[in-house]
Design an enzyme around this catalytic site. Structure first.
Site, PDB file in Angstrom:
ATOM      1  N   SER A 137     -56.841 -73.174  25.230  1.00 23.91           N
ATOM      2  CA  SER A 137     -57.797 -74.289  25.307  1.00 23.91           C
ATOM      3  C   SER A 137     -57.274 -75.415  26.185  1.00 23.91           C
ATOM      4  CB  SER A 137     -58.136 -74.820  23.910  1.00 23.91           C
ATOM      5  OG  SER A 137     -56.959 -75.192  23.241  1.00 23.91           O
ATOM      6  N   ARG A 168     -47.820 -70.164  28.582  1.00 21.01           N
ATOM      7  CA  ARG A 168     -49.169 -70.004  28.025  1.00 21.01           C
ATOM      8  C   ARG A 168     -49.154 -68.775  27.131  1.00 21.01           C
ATOM      9  NH1 ARG A 168     -52.469 -74.007  28.247  1.00 21.01           N
ATOM     10  NH2 ARG A 168     -52.492 -74.133  30.518  1.00 21.01           N
ATOM     11  N   HIS A 181     -50.887 -76.266  20.445  1.00 19.83           N
ATOM     12  CA  HIS A 181     -49.683 -76.058  21.249  1.00 19.83           C
ATOM     13  C   HIS A 181     -48.479 -76.117  20.297  1.00 19.83           C
ATOM     14  CE1 HIS A 181     -52.015 -76.192  24.788  1.00 19.83           C
ATOM     15  NE2 HIS A 181     -51.535 -77.260  25.382  1.00 19.83           N
TER      16      HIS A 181
END
Ligand code: 2RA
Length: 339
Positions: free
Chosen positions: A161, A236, A243
């Site tokens: 995202s 990623r 995160h």
């Protein structure tokens, strides 16, 4: 009296979260305006549970009369419209990388350096830091105040995202393609993201690091302390929201996991969940929609004189972006806009 607030990039992941957060925290707004580029004009976006806003054309919008702008488009769009909004008299909080390292633009994490906000008067612009940097700064601040951090080594596990809505779609589509044996299509990420991890966020720089890694280094110095050394590796991972960071610090003063746990427990914006059981630590899927920076797995690093390792997770769209921006707006209203 309430304020007139405009949100630039209102149809993006962060723009939508900003609208949600403004409504949820009852930001004193009389009028909220949703702005985006041409392709989104006329779209509906939610403002809280009950209100729907029609997206207006950013390019044609006149910012005179707007008190606060929360801007979250791409950096190139901010480069054009943020100074335009500031020149019209609005205070602009920009979520892109465009102005973060400008010495005349404060870079703010409210729990860390609220005093720097006074500098907004120079340009009328305040920068919201990179998401992973915000999360790390919230956790480092109380430890730096108590033990003086010399060096940080951080590895990130960043959800898709953070790269936008198309990136979330790409993870979903690739995952489905693998299950039904379709070919894997890539457009946002340079490599397959489903069932994979990619050590490459933002562009490569001349020294071999990526811009995301550079941002974590230079932004931490600007927010917290220019003397802190930061070595970052940004990755990623195939999670949708949240995160996570694996952080190792070296401090000037002796530090212990036991004491650091107490220091972190008392820190604003931090929630410590730290037991050596399957329920005793936090993972990204558990914290979507939550505000704090969660800290787990706090332990001594005995390979250096004063060392500590820990794990840190937060919702990147909230504290890593929208919530931090709205908290800055709340500080502005509280401390600088009183008539
Ligand atoms: C990312 N930290 O996750 C950045 C947010 N744009 O890509």
């Amino acid at each position: 009296m309430g304020y007139t607030v405009a949100v630039i990039g209102a149809t993006g992941n962060v723009g939508r979260e900003i609208l949600q957060t403004l409504a949820e925290r009852k930001f004193p707004a009389d009028k909220v305006i949703a702005l985006a580029s041409e392709k989104s004009i006329g779209q509906d976006v939610s403002y809280g549970e009950d209100d729907i806003l029609k997206v207006q054309d950013l390019n044609k919008f006149d910012f005179h009369g707007v008190d606060i702008v929360l801007s979250s488009p791409g950096a190139k769009v901010s480069a054009v419209h943020v100074p335009r909004a500031a020149a019209a008299g609005a205070m602009v909080i920009d979520n892109t990388s465009q102005f973060r390292m400008d010495p005349d633009v404060p870079l703010i994490v409210p729990e860390v350096n609220p005093e720097a906000l006074a500098g907004y008067r120079k340009r009328g612009i305040i920068a919201n830091p990179n998401g992973a940097t915000i999360l790390m700064a919230v956790a480092l601040k109380p430890l730096h105040d108590r033990y003086k951090i010399r060096r940080v080594v951080v590895s990130t596990y960043q959800s898709v995202s953070g790269a936008g809505k198309e990136a979330m779609d790409e993870l979903f589509t690739q995952t489905r393609a693998i299950f039904v044996n379709d070919p894997i299509a890539k457009s946002v990420f340079p490599k397959q993201i489903a069932f994979n991890v990619i050590p490459h966020i933002d562009a490569f720089m001349e020294d071999g690091s990526t811009r995301e890694e550079w941002k974590m280094t230079v932004e931490t110095k600007k927010i917290l302390d220019p003397k802190i050394k930061v070595a970052a590796t940004c990755v990623r991972v195939p999670t949708f929201i949240g995160h996570a960071l694996s952080i190792n610090i070296e401090t000037e003063e002796p530090i212990s996991a036991e004491e650091a746990r107490i220091v972190l427990r008392a820190a604003p914006g931090v929630s410590v969940v730290d037991q050596q059981t399957g329920d005793g630590y936090v993972t990204p899927v558990e914290i979507a929609g939550e505000n704090p920076v969660f800290v787990s797995r706090i332990r001594d690093d005995i390979t250096v004189e004063n060392g500590l390792s820990f794990w840190c997770v937060a919702d990147n769209l909230r504290k890593g972006a929208a919530l931090n921006a709205v908290q800055i707006a709340e500080l502005l209203v509280r401390d600088y806009m009183v008539e």
